[in-house]
Design an enzyme around this catalytic site. Structure first.
Site, short mmCIF file in Angstrom:
data_model
loop_
_atom_site.label_atom_id
_atom_site.label_comp_id
_atom_site.label_asym_id
_atom_site.label_seq_id
_atom_site.Cartn_x
_atom_site.Cartn_y
_atom_site.Cartn_z
N TYR A 1 -23.81 34.65 -28.15
CA TYR A 1 -23.37 35.30 -28.19
C TYR A 1 -21.30 34.76 -28.58
O TYR A 1 -21.30 35.08 -27.68
CB TYR A 1 -23.60 36.58 -27.49
N GLN B 1 -17.94 36.36 -28.89
CA GLN B 1 -17.44 37.34 -28.80
C GLN B 1 -15.70 36.48 -27.76
O GLN B 1 -14.77 36.71 -29.39
CB GLN B 1 -17.53 37.89 -27.80
N THR B 2 -16.51 35.87 -27.34
CA THR B 2 -14.36 35.61 -26.64
C THR B 2 -14.14 34.07 -27.50
O THR B 2 -14.13 33.57 -27.91
CB THR B 2 -14.65 35.03 -25.15
N ARG C 1 -27.11 21.23 14.81
CA ARG C 1 -25.91 20.75 15.50
C ARG C 1 -25.13 20.87 16.76
O ARG C 1 -25.32 21.92 16.88
CB ARG C 1 -24.58 21.08 14.10
N ARG D 1 -17.02 32.86 11.45
CA ARG D 1 -16.84 32.57 10.36
C ARG D 1 -18.25 33.00 9.35
O ARG D 1 -18.84 32.63 8.03
CB ARG D 1 -16.32 30.84 10.12
N GLY E 1 -18.45 17.72 8.39
CA GLY E 1 -18.04 16.80 7.12
C GLY E 1 -19.53 16.44 6.09
O GLY E 1 -19.26 16.60 4.98
N THR F 1 -14.35 35.30 -12.62
CA THR F 1 -13.94 35.37 -13.70
C THR F 1 -14.35 35.95 -14.78
O THR F 1 -13.96 37.02 -16.00
CB THR F 1 -13.37 34.27 -14.43
N GLU G 1 -17.45 38.42 -17.11
CA GLU G 1 -17.60 39.82 -16.86
C GLU G 1 -17.29 40.83 -16.47
O GLU G 1 -17.23 42.08 -15.66
CB GLU G 1 -18.84 40.51 -16.34
#
Lengths: 686, 686
Positions: free
Chosen positions: A146, A148-149, A323, A350, A418, A439, A441
């Site tokens: 396809y 397009q871009t 760990r 986190r 690490g 970025t 879609e």
């Protein structure tokens, strides 16, 4: 070669640790797995396809990070062929083949053929065109992509430079790239694989005076390579754009065409028609269906985001329970086993909110699919009214959810110390591949405008007719907001130690409504320039999308049929997701009075408390996502906890670099010991 | 092969665009460059070494992303040898050779030899040991590495498992890895290159009853490979750990030792001594100097972070001025050239604060070097009083600055649209390499404890003696805080459109002091557990470090001798850095009354206004960082703006994958057309 390290054991046994973790929580992994992964028979399908794929030597995950990029395409093509053969052998349907690609965890060079290529022919081709192309496509007699871009244009499709000029005398379209930036670019499957392409080009037709004018971009089916030699046709320059961040196996391509002539039948003609004799243009039918399928793609993106994030948190949770690092600083003895890393609040903060996020994404993905299905069935009945909301909501969600997942992978990786930087983490490939998602879609900063525009329009209509009956949830929210905005009291989120789940949701909804109102005032009342408002609109879209995630999560809890044990953990997950999301933008919640200042002050402590409650169930909760070891491809995240054994195995027994001895003396030109290569071998590769 | 694309031009000319941008600002790039890059003769050195390095075919940057990882080590070794020869030929000193490595932008397999290996021998060896080793080292007769980190232990050096047991009967140390997790791991230069290693091992000595007890980790110089065959010595298993995120050219290694005997002289003995006959242990001298050099390393890390971030923003700014996308939505004509991407506030908000951040990092890096120099000279005079502050400050700064730079690269990359994902972005390699920085040299979430501990201690002493004379800046700040905390008024940051630069700085200082006081109360007064406070302490360290960055920037402005034009832009840079940093944590600034609620409400508008003022100077400002095209290795970031020409050249003329034609038919086993390979070639590589 056997050596003294063969019998060495790690200082602590990961298998025992994970076993103890699993024994320490009453959760039923099976119950949760079924709850999360039953749509479209995911769990059974995964087990069935995994058994076949995992056995194939060509599907081995070993050593992938040691292969050069050209070899990764080479391998990718071999695997694509194998999947096609397995599909025929085992009578796989599309979902089964997609599952195989997901498990191999690598984008197939055939990928665009059975996604955008076939979809476009199916949705935009006339009956005649479909009769011509579909059998060839489904039989893989041709391979399509396809296009397009372009090099110079991506999001702005109307700005594409490639032209398709109609020549009524020969009844042909002349497809042409007038500039370098008109080169097709990034188009998957096109670089080395495809024989055919959908080329999206400006349809240029003569007006009444004979001047050519553009009728906007349209799709054309064009053969680009000879079926025998696989070389590009005359007048076409096509190739692979070279290495990029991820997608090593995929041949993203470039293509330029030099006044290349294709027959009138090349233009897909379901919705648009060019009269072959006069070159007159006409439209037929309603293209809205196409936007509908865009939303389906976006729901799929959200569901994929949750699995990707689930993979990252699975690795992070399992490894962080195995760990050990340092003793508690207040432990005066500083002896005995070191602390489990996941018991540090700085590690929990986190990882655990991201665990909660996988569920938030899940319930919203489910909601999007349901919304899509009902809107689609209304469209089939001729009712297009749901499209605007679907499109508005899905844009903001695609942006927020892929950003969350992309950032989440990296947050998990950094939380691994690490070894998170090592190949054994299992996070390098998904990070590299997934970083495309913010970025593609629709760029995540670009498409939030669509959500903001939808919201401002909605607010405008609600302000105009505040007493009209509400058409949907957002409508009702905005009406409620307008009625109560002067009397609304900031929500208390925790009262006497009790979490007020509904208040959390309402605080998010209030913030979304308030930010919409401010944007409405700026744009509609004060008539500020759209461009000057873009940052504000981006934040609005995110706030609305967050509110959507929180509401769907809350709704799922209220209607949940989970066991009490599972329900309890999921409630804490909801709270953790809502409150940590709130903490990241606490000042907005305060400045629009969505939540009480006292509640906001308490957020860090409340969040820490929730994490303590969730911690004992962490391993089982990630187990529930049922990511196979084959997919994880992670020493750190193995189900059996043999972290250090696996890391050592990859280094000592698998690394090809260790099979060569080097001449490290700077006085010598030789690089590989005994080769007398003079260093010329490597120079030839540059 | 020539084809019709040879003469195609992009739709708009990047060279002209950048020229116009440069003509549109009165800034003197040369003035700013000198201002930023004169320390240690950086600019001249860069020009001098670049001229030599760039010419070497072996130093070409072409095609690197297409090489397999084993080849990247191969190439790295060849380049390391070349740099050594160039150094001798051109009489380069250490800084010159380091510059060559920086320009080549790849960690040399010799890297640890002339960094940690030689530094440790020099700083920790006795005079006799230095006399023995230094000539061999400086002559590269041996290649050394530094083996401290293990599979199971990194940050917690005291937990290392590798043992060095002294045997008084033979006067030897027996170096031994008792478990798998005791394997040395990650140690650079060790995998394939080094002949020798500094092995850090638990020094085990017999106590009075003959039982061996540990005296903590100590460094030993150990030969690990035969100098002729380059094979590991008996009883040593050593190799490369395999592919990891970045550092493809570096051979990070693993190593286990099986009761390997080394002579008594192997232990570096400047500060520690084992009696050869009795095995009795004694310490001599003060090791504080070692911590001093740690700080020097950290100042270097900050200066490096600014250059890395400068590289990312150079690419982002140049490309975003060339790239066009969409028309302004309020432009009713929707015609003419599309908008310059950098004119969108949604692009500015991602890139321009990071441009400002490069300067914030710069001035703090400078301040750290100065602080290091003066503390070091005090240490030489026997005054160790400055060490605590130096260490406390440098830990938090290392954490914050490397996190900012690592995140900043990725933010820039995502702001580039699709091409940011491509190999021509120039951001893949630095992203992959730099992502190690938040973890190495002290994990960014771990070491903030050191800053927090320093601050709490400092606050405790100030509370105890509020009227004692202030010893340093932090002391003075805390005293001031204690005196005025009940009467302090939140700062107004902008009054009648005038930016109050000093108030911005004071708001940061106030927040840092207030958060320190809260941490002091929690820990010292309420005696809360250290572990339970870790998240709060991490935030404290970041807040303090941010305040340090803002203060140094402000101080530099006040004492600046820049021209008026440069000074004006730098003031806006200061404001943009301070205010966008503040906006990201606005609620804390509010809850500790550091800045007025009104000022905080205005932040988004103020920031957008500042970006408008900075925008015309953006290209020249990044030019001032003087990153050579050779270092950028970026089609998007080229100085001359030939973005599209370069992208096309990399794809069409350089990509080796395009030299091969493939057989894409799934019915055929052949992969490369005409090879009849049957797909076996690729299977052999797995």
């Amino acid at each position: 070669m056997p050596d003294f390290t063969d019998n060495l054991k790690p200082a602590h046994d990961g298998t025992q640790i994970l076993e103890a973790e699993r024994n320490g929580s009453p959760l039923s992994v099976q119950e949760l797995s079924k709850h999360l992964l039953s749509r479209n028979d995911f769990l059974n399908r995964q087990a069935r396809i995994l058994e076949i794929v995992e056995k194939e030597p060509l599907m081995s995950k070993k050593n992938l990070l040691n292969l050069a990029r050209p070899d990764r395409y080479h391998l990718g093509l071999a695997r694509a062929k194998l999947i096609r053969r397995l599909a025929l052998k085992h009578d796989w349907n599309k979902e089964d083949a997609d599952m195989a690609e997901y498990l191999v965890d690598e984008m197939s060079p055939y990928h665009l053929h059975l996604s955008m290529f076939v979809t476009t022919v199916r949705e935009q081709g006339s009956e005649e065109q479909k009769a011509h192309w579909m059998p060839q496509i489904l039989n893989y007699d041709i391979i399509g992509c396809y296009a397009q871009t372009e090099l110079g244009h991506g999001s702005n499709v109307r700005g594409l430079e490639c032209q398709a000029k109609y020549d009524p005398t020969t009844k042909e379209f002349i497809i042409h790239s007038p500039t370098l930036t008109a080169s097709k670019w990034w188009n998957g499957t096109m670089g080395r694989t495809a024989t055919h392409a959908i080329i999206v080009a400006q349809l240029m037709l003569p007006d009444s005076t004979g001047n050519y004018v553009s009728h906007g971009p349209h799709p054309f089916v064009v053969q680009i390579r000879n079926k025998e030699t696989h070389l590009p046709l005359d007048g076409i320059v096509v190739g692979d754009i070279g290495p990029k961040y991820g997608y090593t196996s995929m041949d993203n391509g470039y293509m330029l065409l030099d006044n290349h002539r294709v027959p009138h039948s090349a233009m897909l003609a379901r919705y648009s028609h060019v009269d072959p004799n006069t070159g007159a243009f006409s439209r037929t039918g309603h293209q809205a269906v196409v936007y509908g399928s865009l939303t389906n793609v976006r729901a799929t993106i959200i569901m994929h985001a949750r699995l990707i994030l689930a993979r990252a948190v699975t690795i992070a949770v399992r490894y962080s329970t195995i760990r050990r690092q340092f003793h508690d600083r207040d432990d005066s003895k500083q002896a005995g086993p070191e602390m489990t890393v996941l018991d540090y609040p700085t590690v929990q903060i986190r990882i655990l909110p991201l665990v909660a996020t996988t569920f938030a994404l899940h319930y919203t993905g489910e909601a999007m699919f349901n919304m899509y299905t009902s809107t689609r069935s209304n469209i089939e009945k001729g009712d297009f009214s749901g499209l605007a909301e679907l499109h508005g909501v899905s844009s903001g969600l695609k942006s927020l959810c892929t950003t969350i997942a992309a950032n989440g992978i990296e947050t998990c990786r950094r939380a691994l110390g690490g070894h998170g930087f090592g190949g054994g983490s299992g996070l390098i490939n998904i990070n590299n591949d997934y970083l495309s998602k913010p970025t593609v879609e629709g760029d995540n900063w670009m498409i939030t405008q669509q959500t903001a525009r939808y919201l401002i329009k909605k607010m405008e209509s609600v302000v105009a007719k505040p007493d009209a009956p509400a058409k949907d949830g957002t409508d009702a929210l905005f009406k409620q907001y307008l009625k109560t905005r002067n009397t609304y009291k900031p929500k208390e989120l925790v009262i006497n130690g009790q979490y007020i789940d509904k208040a959390m949701m309402e605080a998010f909804e209030w913030r979304a409504a308030d930010l919409t109102y401010r944007a409405y005032e700026a744009r509609v009342v004060q008539k500020k320039g759209w461009t000057s408002l873009l940052v504000q609109l981006h934040r609005l879209s995110n706030a609305y999308s967050e509110s959507f995630l929180v509401s769907n999560f809350h709704r799922a809890l209220v209607h949940s049929s989970l066991s009490q044990a599972a329900q309890r953990v999921m409630r804490d997950m909801y709270r953790l997701f809502a409150l940590s999301t709130m903490d990241a933008d606490a000042r907005t919640f305060q400045s629009c009075n969505a939540a009480s200042s006292g509640s906001l002050d308490q957020l860090p402590d409340t969040i820490q408390q929730l994490m303590l409650q969730i911690r004992p169930h962490a391993v089982k909760v990630v187990d529930a996502w049922s990511i196979p070891d084959y997919v994880l491809d992670s020493a750190l995240g193995r189900y059996d906890g043999k972290v250090y054994e696996d890391l050592y195995d990859r280094a000592h027994r698998q690394n090809p670099l260790n099979r060569v001895t080097f001449n490290v003396d700077w006085r010598s030109d030789e690089i590989v010991k005994g080769s007398n290569d003079g260093g010329k071998d490597i120079l030839a590769k540059l």
